[in-house]
Scaffold this active site. Structure first.
Site, PDB file in Angstrom:
ATOM      1  CG  HIS A 274      -3.368   6.217   4.222  1.00 29.81           C
ATOM      2  ND1 HIS A 274      -2.233   6.738   3.682  1.00 29.81           N
ATOM      3  CD2 HIS A 274      -4.373   7.055   3.872  1.00 29.81           C
ATOM      4  CE1 HIS A 274      -2.521   7.859   3.043  1.00 29.81           C
ATOM      5  NE2 HIS A 274      -3.812   8.071   3.147  1.00 29.81           N
ATOM      6  CB  CYS A 275      -4.131   4.934  -0.115  1.00 28.72           C
ATOM      7  SG  CYS A 275      -5.045   6.234   0.727  1.00 28.72           S
ATOM      8  CB  ILE A 276      -0.833   2.113  -2.634  1.00 29.57           C
ATOM      9  CG1 ILE A 276      -0.668   3.628  -2.790  1.00 29.57           C
ATOM     10  CG2 ILE A 276      -0.564   1.415  -3.963  1.00 29.57           C
ATOM     11  CD1 ILE A 276      -1.635   4.281  -3.733  1.00 29.57           C
ATOM     12  CG  ASP A 279      -7.620   2.814  -0.701  1.00 26.18           C
ATOM     13  OD1 ASP A 279      -7.863   2.359   0.439  1.00 26.18           O
ATOM     14  OD2 ASP A 279      -7.208   3.964  -0.901  1.00 26.18           O
TER      15      ASP A 279
END
Length: 438
Positions: A274-276, A279
């Site tokens: 959900h991030c790398i 973002d």
């Protein structure tokens, strides 16, 4: 007693009611920790199914202990609802909703805006609002604050607003929500003090305060961009090493012996989670407002996005050596989750590997002990049983996620050929001639 003093007293004596908007991978563990710390917690989510599961004491997040959730529900310390009017009951509320990218890789903060508007409908004096969702620098003050101040209440005087980025690493056996250091940046000094006080009463990790929400927002983007770029570097090294006939995994092990100036990152079939993968593009988008082009971030994204295709290309070359075309070949993928030992499919590179394989008319099946089934692009996939027969029937087995539950000796022994994109078979001693690594 001032508004600030009254709220601080409620936080300190744990009579404050805490709200958490969004009961996913970030929100539910946070809600549980706040309830464990002695606060009454109301969780808000738009999915009735999630709320029902929480209220029945049934956990659906890997980082939450089933028994702890059940006990908290039994004691009345945590309750979940889709009724956002109950925000009127809370003293502090955290926003933990998704912040995806749209198809143009631009930020989609719809969930943040909708959640903030729901809070604004019931905002009252002496309330703390904390945004935890990862987003671009400026969101808290440029988007959230104006929505809340439309109520006529003033930030820093009537209510308090801060940004504190989530730090969740699903499956991490050492660092959980409870013991991971927390960064807090408020719109005013009072906002920072109140938010930091709440987290100090809940968490064990260091509470590190910064001068503004923008600093905290940028800090989170830096964390994930750092990983994105370093993974891209090692993925590019893997591509080059493959062409040069060098084992990239051995290269990394050798480089790790340096006690300073090097941190090991590992190649793979692509980035997930959900991030790398997401973002850094928030920063790329925001940078355009300042007439700056974040070239390094975008190049890293291109390299990482290419990896699923590279995996399929290499699989095609492997099959070609066996005088088989990829078209019509039976390909068994081991692992659908984006990382080992979790059930999280979000942005998993395996999904892109499947897309590229099916475009070339390969017959794709998969096994994942954590993900029994899933739907992608309108097609439903069901995990096959990992048997001797299943392995022998496949023309190639591709390890896309290195789950600890897999018996790699058994897999290598029975497969015709194993393409290992994670170096999961490094301990396998027999039949190594069947193994081809990324």
């Amino acid at each position: 007693m001032s508004t600030k003093e009254m709220l601080l007293e409620k936080i300190q004596n744990k009579t404050a009611v805490i709200g958490v908007v969004g009961l996913g991978y970030v929100g539910l563990p946070l809600a549980v920790e706040k309830a464990k710390a002695g606060y009454k917690v109301i969780g808000f989510d738009i999915q009735q199914k999630r709320c029902d599961m929480v209220n029945e004491g049934h956990n659906y997040i890997g980082d939450v202990v089933d028994e702890e959730l059940a006990e908290l529900v039994k004691r009345g310390m945590i309750y979940a609802t889709t009724d956002y009017s109950r925000i009127a009951e809370v003293d502090c509320v955290a926003i933990c909703v998704p912040t995806p990218l749209d198809k143009y890789k631009q930020p989609d903060i719809t969930y943040v805006v909708n959640s903030t508007e729901s809070i604004a409908n019931y905002l009252h004096k002496g309330m703390l609002v904390v945004l935890e969702s990862t987003t671009y620098p400026g969101t808290t003050e440029e988007v959230v604050k104006p929505i809340l101040e439309k109520t006529g209440l003033k930030c820093g005087e009537d209510f308090y607003l801060a940004f504190s980025p989530e730090r969740v690493d699903p499956g991490n056996k050492f660092f959980k929500t409870k013991n991971t250091p927390k960064v807090v940046g408020g719109v005013t000094k009072d906002c920072t003090e109140i938010a930091a006080t709440l987290y100090r009463n809940v968490l064990e990790g260091e509470i590190f305060t910064v001068s503004s929400p923008a600093v905290a927002e940028m800090e989170k983007i830096l964390e994930n961009t750092f990983r994105n770029i370093n993974v891209a570097l090692v993925n590019e090294m893997a591509i080059l090493c493959e062409r040069m006939g060098i084992d990239v995994w051995e290269v990394i092990e050798a480089a790790k012996t340096k006690p300073y100036g090097f941190m090991a990152f590992y190649p793979g079939p692509g980035l997930g989670g959900h991030c790398i993968p997401i973002d850094p593009f928030y920063l790329t988008w925001k940078a355009r407002e300042y007439d700056y082009h974040t070239r390094l971030i975008e190049i890293a994204g291109e390299i990482n996005d290419y990896m699923p295709e590279f995996v399929v290309e290499k699989a095609s070359h492997i099959l070609n050596d066996f005088k088989k075309p990829l078209n019509g070949s039976k390909v068994l993928l081991l692992g659908a989750a984006y990382k080992k030992d979790i059930d999280d499919l979000r942005e998993s590179p395996t999904l892109k590997v499947i897309e590229h394989l099916e475009k070339r008319n390969a017959k794709v099946s998969y096994n994942d002990p954590y993900i029994p089934e899933f739907t992608h692009n309108g097609k439903h996939y069901v995990s096959v049983e990992l048997t001797e027969e299943t392995l022998k029937d496949a023309d190639i087995v591709i390890i896309t996620t290195d789950h600890s539950k897999y018996d790699y000796d058994f897999i290598v022994k029975n497969a015709k050929v194993v393409f290992d994109t994670r170096n999961a078979t490094k301990e396998v001693l027999e039949n190594r001639d069947k193994i081809i690594k990324l």
